[in-house]
Scaffold this motif. Sequence first.
Motif, PDB file in Angstrom:
ATOM      1  N   PHE A 149       0.840  -1.204   0.000  1.00 45.46           N
ATOM      2  CA  PHE A 149       0.000   0.000   0.000  1.00 45.46           C
ATOM      3  C   PHE A 149       0.872   1.249   0.000  1.00 45.46           C
ATOM      4  CE2 PHE A 149      -2.245   3.347   2.401  1.00 45.46           C
ATOM      5  CZ  PHE A 149      -3.333   3.529   1.563  1.00 45.46           C
ATOM      6  N   ARG A 150       1.968   1.201   0.749  1.00 44.99           N
ATOM      7  CA  ARG A 150       2.885   2.338   0.821  1.00 44.99           C
ATOM      8  C   ARG A 150       4.015   2.244  -0.207  1.00 44.99           C
ATOM      9  NH1 ARG A 150       0.973   6.794   3.440  1.00 44.99           N
ATOM     10  NH2 ARG A 150      -0.177   6.166   5.307  1.00 44.99           N
ATOM     11  N   ASN A 151       4.020   1.176  -0.992  1.00 45.81           N
ATOM     12  CA  ASN A 151       5.051   0.969  -2.015  1.00 45.81           C
ATOM     13  C   ASN A 151       6.449   0.972  -1.411  1.00 45.81           C
ATOM     14  OD1 ASN A 151       5.903   0.453  -4.643  1.00 45.81           O
ATOM     15  ND2 ASN A 151       6.198   2.628  -5.104  1.00 45.81           N
ATOM     16  N   ARG A 152       6.616   0.196  -0.326  1.00 46.10           N
ATOM     17  CA  ARG A 152       7.897   0.125   0.361  1.00 46.10           C
ATOM     18  C   ARG A 152       8.625  -1.170  -0.013  1.00 46.10           C
ATOM     19  NH1 ARG A 152       6.454   4.745   0.908  1.00 46.10           N
ATOM     20  NH2 ARG A 152       6.416   5.897   2.885  1.00 46.10           N
ATOM     21  N   PRO A 153       9.926  -1.089  -0.297  1.00 44.33           N
ATOM     22  CA  PRO A 153      10.695  -2.303  -0.587  1.00 44.33           C
ATOM     23  C   PRO A 153      10.864  -3.137   0.683  1.00 44.33           C
ATOM     24  CG  PRO A 153      12.168  -0.431  -0.427  1.00 44.33           C
ATOM     25  CD  PRO A 153      10.776   0.123  -0.345  1.00 44.33           C
ATOM     26  N   CYS A 154      11.164  -4.406   0.479  1.00 36.82           N
ATOM     27  CA  CYS A 154      11.255  -5.340   1.605  1.00 36.82           C
ATOM     28  C   CYS A 154      12.557  -6.124   1.571  1.00 36.82           C
ATOM     29  CB  CYS A 154      10.078  -6.316   1.558  1.00 36.82           C
ATOM     30  SG  CYS A 154      10.108  -7.586   2.845  1.00 36.82           S
ATOM     31  N   LEU A 155      13.279  -6.069   2.684  1.00 34.12           N
ATOM     32  CA  LEU A 155      14.395  -6.984   2.889  1.00 34.12           C
ATOM     33  C   LEU A 155      13.842  -8.149   3.696  1.00 34.12           C
ATOM     34  CD1 LEU A 155      17.420  -7.676   2.679  1.00 34.12           C
ATOM     35  CD2 LEU A 155      17.740  -6.471   4.856  1.00 34.12           C
ATOM     36  N   LYS A 156      13.656  -9.276   3.037  1.00 31.25           N
ATOM     37  CA  LYS A 156      13.061 -10.445   3.684  1.00 31.25           C
ATOM     38  C   LYS A 156      14.186 -11.318   4.240  1.00 31.25           C
ATOM     39  CE  LYS A 156       9.284 -12.293   2.001  1.00 31.25           C
ATOM     40  NZ  LYS A 156       8.237 -12.370   3.056  1.00 31.25           N
ATOM     41  N   LEU A 157      14.238 -11.410   5.554  1.00 31.72           N
ATOM     42  CA  LEU A 157      15.279 -12.186   6.221  1.00 31.72           C
ATOM     43  C   LEU A 157      14.746 -13.555   6.603  1.00 31.72           C
ATOM     44  CD1 LEU A 157      16.806  -9.462   8.584  1.00 31.72           C
ATOM     45  CD2 LEU A 157      17.546 -10.108   6.281  1.00 31.72           C
ATOM     46  N   LEU A 158      15.364 -14.592   6.065  1.00 33.97           N
ATOM     47  CA  LEU A 158      15.038 -15.961   6.454  1.00 33.97           C
ATOM     48  C   LEU A 158      15.937 -16.308   7.625  1.00 33.97           C
ATOM     49  CD1 LEU A 158      13.908 -15.625   3.561  1.00 33.97           C
ATOM     50  CD2 LEU A 158      14.388 -18.042   3.185  1.00 33.97           C
ATOM     51  N   ASN A 159      15.465 -15.977   8.825  1.00 30.10           N
ATOM     52  CA  ASN A 159      16.257 -16.144  10.037  1.00 30.10           C
ATOM     53  C   ASN A 159      16.232 -17.604  10.497  1.00 30.10           C
ATOM     54  OD1 ASN A 159      17.864 -15.299  12.202  1.00 30.10           O
ATOM     55  ND2 ASN A 159      16.089 -14.954  13.508  1.00 30.10           N
ATOM     56  N   ASN A 187       8.250 -14.665  17.809  1.00 28.85           N
ATOM     57  CA  ASN A 187       9.256 -15.708  18.031  1.00 28.85           C
ATOM     58  C   ASN A 187      10.037 -16.124  16.788  1.00 28.85           C
ATOM     59  OD1 ASN A 187      10.423 -16.987  20.242  1.00 28.85           O
ATOM     60  ND2 ASN A 187       9.311 -18.885  19.932  1.00 28.85           N
ATOM     61  N   VAL A 188      10.217 -15.192  15.847  1.00 27.65           N
ATOM     62  CA  VAL A 188      11.069 -15.489  14.689  1.00 27.65           C
ATOM     63  C   VAL A 188      12.469 -14.904  14.846  1.00 27.65           C
ATOM     64  CG1 VAL A 188       9.232 -15.829  12.990  1.00 27.65           C
ATOM     65  CG2 VAL A 188      10.110 -13.518  13.426  1.00 27.65           C
ATOM     66  N   GLY A 189      12.702 -14.199  15.962  1.00 31.92           N
ATOM     67  CA  GLY A 189      14.041 -13.685  16.228  1.00 31.92           C
ATOM     68  C   GLY A 189      14.220 -12.200  16.011  1.00 31.92           C
ATOM     69  N   LYS A 190      13.125 -11.428  15.990  1.00 37.83           N
ATOM     70  CA  LYS A 190      13.241  -9.983  15.761  1.00 37.83           C
ATOM     71  C   LYS A 190      14.041  -9.303  16.871  1.00 37.83           C
ATOM     72  CE  LYS A 190       8.987  -8.831  15.616  1.00 37.83           C
ATOM     73  NZ  LYS A 190       8.629 -10.124  16.246  1.00 37.83           N
ATOM     74  N   SER A 191      13.750  -9.663  18.112  1.00 39.22           N
ATOM     75  CA  SER A 191      14.442  -9.002  19.231  1.00 39.22           C
ATOM     76  C   SER A 191      15.924  -9.351  19.239  1.00 39.22           C
ATOM     77  CB  SER A 191      13.790  -9.398  20.550  1.00 39.22           C
ATOM     78  OG  SER A 191      12.460  -8.913  20.623  1.00 39.22           O
ATOM     79  N   THR A 192      16.241 -10.605  18.953  1.00 43.55           N
ATOM     80  CA  THR A 192      17.647 -11.004  18.863  1.00 43.55           C
ATOM     81  C   THR A 192      18.349 -10.212  17.774  1.00 43.55           C
ATOM     82  OG1 THR A 192      17.137 -13.237  19.635  1.00 43.55           O
ATOM     83  CG2 THR A 192      19.215 -12.942  18.460  1.00 43.55           C
TER      84      THR A 192
END
Length: 312
Positions: free
Chosen positions: A50-60, A126-131
Amino acid sequence: MPIQWFPGHMASARKKAAEAMASIDVVIEVTDARLPEASSNPMIAELRRFRNRPCLKLLNKSDLADPAATRLWMDFYNRQPGVKAVAISAKSAAEVARIPALCSQLAPHRDDGVKPLRMMIMGIPNVGKSTLMNALLKRKVAKVGDEPAVTKHQQTIDLGPGMTLTDTPGMMWPKIDYDADGYMLAASHAIGRNAVIDEEVAAFLGEILIARYPAQLAARYRLDAALVAALDGPALVEAVGRRRGCLVKGGGLDLEKAAQILLQDYRDGALGRISLETPETRAQMIAAAHAAAAQAADEPADAADEAAGDGD
């Protein structure tokens, strides 16, 4: 039984994330490399598109995932417009250190020294964002725990000269469309235990492990390989219980304890590097779910036709 989990604070978190999205440049979406698509919140994709923002998708947690499956997912995501996919372990300082430069590549208009590059970390619990957040800042600013929904408040911090980073609470979505996704998320501890039955989740996990990683099961629990191939999910939980001495008073099997052992071994990587889905298996799962839904929709009509016929 379908699994659903959407604690009340997540609706507020979604609203605040949508507001913050207006002023950020790059979305850093953190997923679990063992189930990248099942652990990708569709609301995040809606907000950033919606905001046309690019995404860095991290497979943690890529150190826990099957490398062959991870390569397939990387190819899958890197074909999508506006997406850069990278497999990482948030516990690796060298891998985490690459992230700001990757975000800069996705927002070259911010390489002017005038306005800061503004990044926002998003993902399910619990995908590791805080880490990851703590590793990027090289200090503890986010609470880390082996329970979903530890972070409940959004915060923005200066990452360095010309860079800001917004951390958001883990967000689920109101309705999980596919039952298999709910079970994969529960197996990976992205859903609160109060919403699941461990024996059912472990049996689901067992079916996948028997089909794709039988040798690793046999090695971990010292089971005969031929026996593993003949088991189904519930029988595997029973076999784990017998091997690990999970007994209740009177000598019966403690299936809840056996289920927890299997689930924890998967979560900790004790079974080896496991992935619960690939692009191919996901496509097959979705096709099967749609076919089952279509059949279920036809059955009432068929029953009504039969009833009408009986009345003639």
